[in-house]
Design a protein around this motif. Structure first.
Motif, PDB file in Angstrom:
ATOM      1  N   UNK A  17      61.021  69.399  40.339  1.00 24.86           N
ATOM      2  CA  UNK A  17      61.199  70.497  41.300  1.00 24.86           C
ATOM      3  C   UNK A  17      61.435  71.827  40.600  1.00 24.86           C
ATOM      4  N   UNK A  18      62.044  71.791  39.423  1.00 24.31           N
ATOM      5  CA  UNK A  18      62.303  73.023  38.667  1.00 24.31           C
ATOM      6  C   UNK A  18      61.042  73.503  37.962  1.00 24.31           C
ATOM      7  N   UNK A  19      60.346  72.616  37.284  1.00 21.03           N
ATOM      8  CA  UNK A  19      59.214  73.042  36.457  1.00 21.03           C
ATOM      9  C   UNK A  19      57.945  73.292  37.273  1.00 21.03           C
ATOM     10  N   UNK A  20      57.876  72.728  38.472  1.00 20.65           N
ATOM     11  CA  UNK A  20      56.711  72.925  39.337  1.00 20.65           C
ATOM     12  C   UNK A  20      57.184  72.960  40.793  1.00 20.65           C
ATOM     13  N   UNK A  21      57.818  74.061  41.208  1.00 24.16           N
ATOM     14  CA  UNK A  21      58.387  74.126  42.559  1.00 24.16           C
ATOM     15  C   UNK A  21      57.322  73.938  43.636  1.00 24.16           C
ATOM     16  N   UNK A  22      57.625  73.129  44.648  1.00 22.20           N
ATOM     17  CA  UNK A  22      56.671  72.938  45.752  1.00 22.20           C
ATOM     18  C   UNK A  22      56.418  74.264  46.471  1.00 22.20           C
ATOM     19  N   UNK A  23      55.170  74.494  46.859  1.00 20.38           N
ATOM     20  CA  UNK A  23      54.783  75.773  47.454  1.00 20.38           C
ATOM     21  C   UNK A  23      55.060  75.856  48.948  1.00 20.38           C
ATOM     22  N   UNK A  24      55.185  74.716  49.605  1.00 19.39           N
ATOM     23  CA  UNK A  24      55.445  74.726  51.045  1.00 19.39           C
ATOM     24  C   UNK A  24      56.158  73.437  51.437  1.00 19.39           C
ATOM     25  N   UNK A  25      56.468  73.328  52.727  1.00 18.52           N
ATOM     26  CA  UNK A  25      57.229  72.173  53.213  1.00 18.52           C
ATOM     27  C   UNK A  25      56.486  70.857  52.972  1.00 18.52           C
ATOM     28  N   UNK A  26      55.175  70.852  53.220  1.00 15.16           N
ATOM     29  CA  UNK A  26      54.388  69.628  53.016  1.00 15.16           C
ATOM     30  C   UNK A  26      54.405  69.210  51.548  1.00 15.16           C
ATOM     31  N   UNK A  27      54.333  70.170  50.641  1.00 17.73           N
ATOM     32  CA  UNK A  27      54.379  69.851  49.210  1.00 17.73           C
ATOM     33  C   UNK A  27      55.756  69.318  48.823  1.00 17.73           C
ATOM     34  N   UNK A  28      56.802  69.855  49.447  1.00 14.87           N
ATOM     35  CA  UNK A  28      58.160  69.361  49.192  1.00 14.87           C
ATOM     36  C   UNK A  28      58.287  67.909  49.637  1.00 14.87           C
ATOM     37  N   UNK A  29      57.777  67.610  50.812  1.00 18.40           N
ATOM     38  CA  UNK A  29      57.812  66.233  51.314  1.00 18.40           C
ATOM     39  C   UNK A  29      57.033  65.312  50.379  1.00 18.40           C
ATOM     40  N   UNK A  30      55.835  65.739  49.992  1.00 22.84           N
ATOM     41  CA  UNK A  30      54.998  64.912  49.113  1.00 22.84           C
ATOM     42  C   UNK A  30      55.693  64.654  47.782  1.00 22.84           C
ATOM     43  N   UNK A  31      56.319  65.692  47.201  1.00 23.74           N
ATOM     44  CA  UNK A  31      56.999  65.525  45.918  1.00 23.74           C
ATOM     45  C   UNK A  31      58.145  64.531  46.050  1.00 23.74           C
ATOM     46  N   UNK A  32      58.947  64.680  47.084  1.00 24.05           N
ATOM     47  CA  UNK A  32      60.088  63.776  47.265  1.00 24.05           C
ATOM     48  C   UNK A  32      59.619  62.345  47.488  1.00 24.05           C
ATOM     49  N   UNK A  33      58.575  62.178  48.257  1.00 27.27           N
ATOM     50  CA  UNK A  33      58.041  60.832  48.497  1.00 27.27           C
ATOM     51  C   UNK A  33      57.455  60.235  47.220  1.00 27.27           C
ATOM     52  N   UNK A  34      56.897  61.078  46.360  1.00 26.32           N
ATOM     53  CA  UNK A  34      56.361  60.589  45.089  1.00 26.32           C
ATOM     54  C   UNK A  34      57.460  59.973  44.227  1.00 26.32           C
ATOM     55  N   UNK A  35      58.701  60.395  44.468  1.00 27.07           N
ATOM     56  CA  UNK A  35      59.857  59.841  43.759  1.00 27.07           C
ATOM     57  C   UNK A  35      60.612  58.844  44.635  1.00 27.07           C
ATOM     58  N   UNK A  36      59.916  58.305  45.626  1.00 18.83           N
ATOM     59  CA  UNK A  36      60.435  57.250  46.511  1.00 18.83           C
ATOM     60  C   UNK A  36      61.620  57.681  47.362  1.00 18.83           C
TER      61      UNK A  36
END
Length: 175
Positions: A17-36
């Motif tokens: 999340x620090x080195x590649x901050x999500x650009x929008x809400x959908x990207x935030x959800x996708x990133x968190x889900x990628x980490x289960x």
């Protein structure tokens, strides 16, 4: 998210999340889900803003100059993330521990998960296992998950570039 005994997944998520901050809400959800991470409530821009503010605080743990200061800074984060640990099977994928109250907004979940995961990582592997890249012109944070505990670069690419730079400097000084 199932916390492993060393907090590795939570710390890796924080670094992502620090080195590649999500650009929008959908990207935030996708990133968190990628980490289960199971997301229980809708994610909003408030979650992204609060998460960014928390991660700026979390970086002060990485930047602490000694172990006692690192512990103090992390304890300051943990006191706002505290809840009694509870067993849950909220996603139907097996019983596991949560260190947070149910039905929390994502920013609160991430604050707790990353703070507790960092504490588990440092207590389990060593207080020295967070840092900033030692390569010139790079200050990315890293967490040392290596077997030896000697990491000092954010990536193999930075380690290789720095080794080449040192080699060339030695070769130039012997001419």
């Amino acid at each position: 998210m199932h916390l492993n005994p060393y907090g590795e997944d939570a710390v890796r998520l924080a670094l992502s999340l620090i080195t590649d901050p999500p650009s929008d809400d959908a990207a935030m959800v996708a990133r968190c889900r990628a980490y289960d991470l199971v997301i229980e409530l809708p994610v909003t821009k408030v979650d992204r803003r609060a998460t960014a503010e928390f991660l700026a605080e979390w970086l002060t743990v990485i930047d602490a100059t000694d172990h006692a200061e690192r512990a103090t800074r992390l304890n300051d984060l943990l006191k706002f993330a505290s809840a009694y640990p509870r067993l849950t099977n909220h996603a139907g994928d097996g019983w596991h521990l949560h260190y947070r109250d149910p039905q929390q907004p994502l920013a609160s979940v991430l604050r707790t998960l990353i703070s507790v995961g960092t504490a588990l990582h440092l207590a389990g592997r060593g207080m020295h296992r967070l840092g900033r890249c030692a390569a010139e012109h790079c200050d990315k944070p890293y967490a040392d998950f290596s077997r030896t505990g000697k990491q000092s670069y954010c990536s193999p690419a930075c380690a290789n570039r720095d080794a080449v730079r040192r080699h060339r400097a030695r070769a130039a000084s012997t001419r």
